[in-house]
Scaffold this motif. Structure first.
Motif, PDB file in Angstrom:
ATOM      1  N   ARG A  98      45.943  39.740  40.419  1.00 45.42           N
ATOM      2  CA  ARG A  98      44.784  40.842  40.249  1.00 45.42           C
ATOM      3  C   ARG A  98      45.434  41.579  39.016  1.00 45.42           C
ATOM      4  O   ARG A  98      44.873  41.660  37.976  1.00 45.42           O
ATOM      5  CB  ARG A  98      44.609  41.759  41.413  1.00 45.42           C
ATOM      6  N   ARG A 262      43.925  50.189  40.862  1.00 43.94           N
ATOM      7  CA  ARG A 262      43.595  48.622  41.274  1.00 43.94           C
ATOM      8  C   ARG A 262      44.160  48.270  42.601  1.00 43.94           C
ATOM      9  O   ARG A 262      43.428  47.277  43.040  1.00 43.94           O
ATOM     10  CB  ARG A 262      43.963  47.746  39.918  1.00 43.94           C
ATOM     11  N   GLU A 267      39.632  51.987  42.096  1.00 44.21           N
ATOM     12  CA  GLU A 267      38.946  51.163  41.340  1.00 44.21           C
ATOM     13  C   GLU A 267      37.702  50.457  42.206  1.00 44.21           C
ATOM     14  O   GLU A 267      36.526  50.491  41.827  1.00 44.21           O
ATOM     15  CB  GLU A 267      39.429  50.127  40.475  1.00 44.21           C
ATOM     16  N   GLY A 268      38.152  50.057  43.206  1.00 41.57           N
ATOM     17  CA  GLY A 268      37.141  49.101  44.273  1.00 41.57           C
ATOM     18  C   GLY A 268      36.053  50.128  44.622  1.00 41.57           C
ATOM     19  O   GLY A 268      34.736  49.781  44.581  1.00 41.57           O
ATOM     20  N   LYS A 271      33.560  51.046  41.729  1.00 40.99           N
ATOM     21  CA  LYS A 271      32.662  50.105  41.572  1.00 40.99           C
ATOM     22  C   LYS A 271      31.603  49.736  42.733  1.00 40.99           C
ATOM     23  O   LYS A 271      30.444  49.466  42.379  1.00 40.99           O
ATOM     24  CB  LYS A 271      33.259  48.554  41.423  1.00 40.99           C
ATOM     25  N   GLU A 276      31.408  49.791  37.019  1.00 38.76           N
ATOM     26  CA  GLU A 276      32.905  49.894  36.469  1.00 38.76           C
ATOM     27  C   GLU A 276      33.021  51.006  35.452  1.00 38.76           C
ATOM     28  O   GLU A 276      34.126  51.386  35.288  1.00 38.76           O
ATOM     29  CB  GLU A 276      33.008  48.389  35.719  1.00 38.76           C
ATOM     30  N   TRP A 442      40.877  46.394  51.366  1.00 37.74           N
ATOM     31  CA  TRP A 442      39.546  46.247  50.627  1.00 37.74           C
ATOM     32  C   TRP A 442      39.981  45.946  49.014  1.00 37.74           C
ATOM     33  O   TRP A 442      39.630  44.751  48.505  1.00 37.74           O
ATOM     34  CB  TRP A 442      38.359  47.201  50.833  1.00 37.74           C
ATOM     35  N   ALA A 443      40.784  46.741  48.389  1.00 29.92           N
ATOM     36  CA  ALA A 443      41.115  46.698  47.126  1.00 29.92           C
ATOM     37  C   ALA A 443      42.117  45.263  47.051  1.00 29.92           C
ATOM     38  O   ALA A 443      41.594  44.811  45.923  1.00 29.92           O
ATOM     39  CB  ALA A 443      42.033  47.686  46.560  1.00 29.92           C
ATOM     40  N   MET A 446      39.961  42.056  46.551  1.00 32.45           N
ATOM     41  CA  MET A 446      38.863  42.096  45.645  1.00 32.45           C
ATOM     42  C   MET A 446      38.971  40.996  44.585  1.00 32.45           C
ATOM     43  O   MET A 446      37.851  40.347  43.893  1.00 32.45           O
ATOM     44  CB  MET A 446      38.887  43.289  44.874  1.00 32.45           C
TER      45      MET A 446
END
Length: 447
Positions: A98, A262, A267-268, A271, A276, A442-443, A446
C-alpha cells in the motif's frame, strides 16, 4: 575466570535490561552473543525472537514497513510455529504494498485538491433533510450535524468541502505555536487523543459543556484514525473552529499525517463515506495545523513531547516554518513535537516506538525553567486513569479516548483551566456506541 555459560548468562541478563528499556537493537545483539557462547540454551533464541518481534511491531507503528517486514520474516523463520508473527507478517506485506503504491503515484507540488472545485454551482438536492449551510458557519448547522452523526447520517459533500476549505485557510494563518490567554470570565478545556471515538467525545461534551464564547477548547491532536467515526469528529472540530476561530484551538498530532491515515483508517473512511477528494482536502488542512499552543505563558501544549537538544526554546518553535514541511519525517523539530514520550529515568533514551526518543524528568525541568513554564501538557499515550502527572508535575499527559479501540479498559480525561491557570482534572468512562469495529483492519485490507 567466568565460563562460557556464565558469560552467556551475563549477556542474556544485559539483553533483558535492553529489552525492558525498548532498545531492541541492543537486545538482539546481546542475545546473539549469548547464543554464540551457549547455543544449547533455548531461552536465548526465544528472547531474541521476541526482540525482533517487538522491533518489527515498532517499525510497523511508525511505518518503517520495509524494516518491519525484514524483522517479521526473521521471526517467522526462527519461530515457524508463531501464529501471531505469521499474521503480523501478512499484515505488514499489505502495508508495504500500500505504501509503495501511493509513493509511486505521488506527485510533488501537486495542485490543491480545492482547485477546480466550484462550490457556488454545486447543488444540494431538495430531498436533503438537514439544515442548510450558507457562507458562514452557524450554531444551528452544528446542532443539526451532531444529531445527524448520532443517527448514522452524513452531511452533504458540498458542506464537507466548505468546512475543510474554510478551516484550512484559518489555521494556515495561525502561528506554528499559537499563544493565547484565558479571559477573566472564561475557561479552557484541554482534550487529548479522541481517535475517531465520536460517541465518547459526545460524552465529554455532555459532562464539560459545548464550546461557547466563554468556554474555550483545545484539542491536542490525534482526533482521527483507529476509531470508526474519524470523519465525524474531524468535521465537528472543524465546524467549531470555523464558528469560533479565536476560542477553539486544534494542534496537529502524529496521526494527522498521510502515511498514518493510509494505514490506520482515516483515508479509507473518507473514501467510504464521501470521496477521495475529501481525504486530500483534509490532508492539506492537517499540514496547516499549528504544532503547539502556549497557554498564558505557563503551559506548553503539544502532542508528543520534548526535544533531543536542551538548547531548543519556545522561540525555536515560533520560528519553525511548518508550511515548508508537510509531513513530519523521521527526524527534526516537527517530528519530535509529534512523537516523543516521557520516561521516569533521567536523561534521554531510545523510543519504544522506534522514532523520536524518550525524555526524563531532568530534561523537562530544564526546559520549563529555561522557558519560564510551569509544565508541558501532552497527549500521545494511553493513560489508564485518563491522565497522569509525571516529572514532579511538570509533564502532564491527557488522553480523551476511554476504552481505547474497544480493547483497553482505560478512562478518558480532560483538563479545565480557568483564568487563575489552575488545572482541574476530570475523568470519564466510555459510553455505548453502534456495533462498528475500529477501522485499522479495514484500512490494511484496502489494497
Amino acid at each position: 575466570m567466568a565460563t562460557a555459560e556464565e558469560q552467556a548468562t551475563t549477556f542474556k541478563n544485559e539483553g533483558n535490561k535492553a529489552f525492558a528499556s525498548h532498545d531492541w537493537l541492543a537486545a538482539i545483539d546481546l542475545y546473539t552473543k549469548a547464543i554464540e557462547l551457549n547455543p544449547n540454551e533455548p531461552a536465548y533464541y526465544s528472547n531474541r525472537a521476541q526482540a525482533y518481534f517487538r522491533r518489527a511491531v515498532a517499525y510497523t507503528a511508525i511505518l518503517k514497513s520495509r524494516d518491519a517486514l525484514k524483522d517479521f520474516k526473521t521471526v517467522v523463520k526462527k519461530a515457524p510455529n508463531d501464529k501471531d508473527a505469521k499474521l503480523k507478517l501478512a499484515e505488514c506485506e499489505k502495508i508495504v504494498r500500500r505504501v509503495e503504491f501511493f509513493r509511486a503515484i505521488e506527485v510533488e507540488d501537486a495542485p490543491s485538491a480545492a482547485e477546480g472545485l466550484d462550490l457556488d454551482s454545486m447543488v444540494v438536492d431538495d430531498d436533503y433533510d438537514g439544515v442548510r449551510l450558507g457562507t458562514e458557519m452557524t450554531t444551528e448547522f452544528i446542532t443539526d450535524m451532531l444529531e445527524r452523526f448520532k443517527n448514522g447520517k452524513k452531511i452533504h459533500k458540498k458542506y464537507v468541502y466548505q468546512i475543510v476549505i474554510a478551516v484550512t485557510k484559518i489555521v494556515h494563518e495561525e502561528a506554528t505555536m499559537v499563544e493565547m490567554e484565558i479571559p477573566d470570565d472564561a475557561k479552557l478545556t484541554v482534550c487529548g487523543d479522541t481517535h475517531g471515538q465520536f460517541f465518547d467525545l459526545m460524552e465529554l461534551f455532555r459532562l464539560s459543556g459545548l464550546p461557547s464564547e466563554k468556554h474555550y477548547y483545545l484539542f491536542n491532536g490525534d482526533f482521527v484514525d483507529r476509531g470508526s467515526w474519524s470523519t465525524e469528529i474531524a468535521l465537528l472540530l472543524y465546524a467549531y473552529k470555523w464558528l469560533r476561530p479565536s476560542s477553539f484551538y486544534i494542534n496537529r498530532g502524529n496521526h494527522e499525517t498521510d502515511d498514518m491515515n493510509r494505514v490506520y483508517g482515516f483515508e479509507g473512511e473518507c473514501k467510504a463515506k464521501y470521496n477521495e477528494r475529501v481525504f486530500k482536502l483534509f490532508s492539506e488542512s492537517f499540514s496547516a495545523l499549528p504544532l503547539a499552543t502556549l497557554v498564558g505563558n505557563k503551559y506548553l501544549v503539544l502532542h508528543g513531547g520534548l526535544f533531543s537538544d536542551d538548547k531548543i526554546t519556545l522561540d525555536d518553535i515560533r520560528k519553525l516554518n511548518r508550511h515548508n514541511q508537510r509531513q513530519p519525517g523521521q527526524s527534526g523539530l516537527m517530528m519530535e513535537m509529534l512523537w516523543t514520550d516521557p520516561q521516569p529515568e533521567p536523561g534521554r533514551g531510545p523510543s519504544k516506538r522506534g522514532v523520536g526518543m524518550q525524555f526524563g524528568p531532568d530534561v523537562t525541568k530544564r526546559f520549563c525553567e529555561n522557558n519560564g513554564l510551569e509544565a508541558i501538557i501532552r497527549s500521545h499515550e494511553v493513560r489508564m486513569e485518563g491522565y497522569e502527572e509525571e516529572h514532579d508535575g511538570r509533564c502532564i499527559t491527557v488522553f480523551s479516548a476511554p476504552k481505547y479501540c474497544d480493547s483497553t479498559e482505560n478512562k478518558g480525561a480532560y483538563i479545565d483551566i480557568g483564568p487563575d491557570y489552575k488545572l482541574k482534572f476530570h475523568k470519564f468512562d466510555a459510553v455505548p456506541h453502534p456495533n462498528i469495529k475500529p477501522m485499522a483492519s479495514w484500512a490494511l485490507s484496502m489494497l
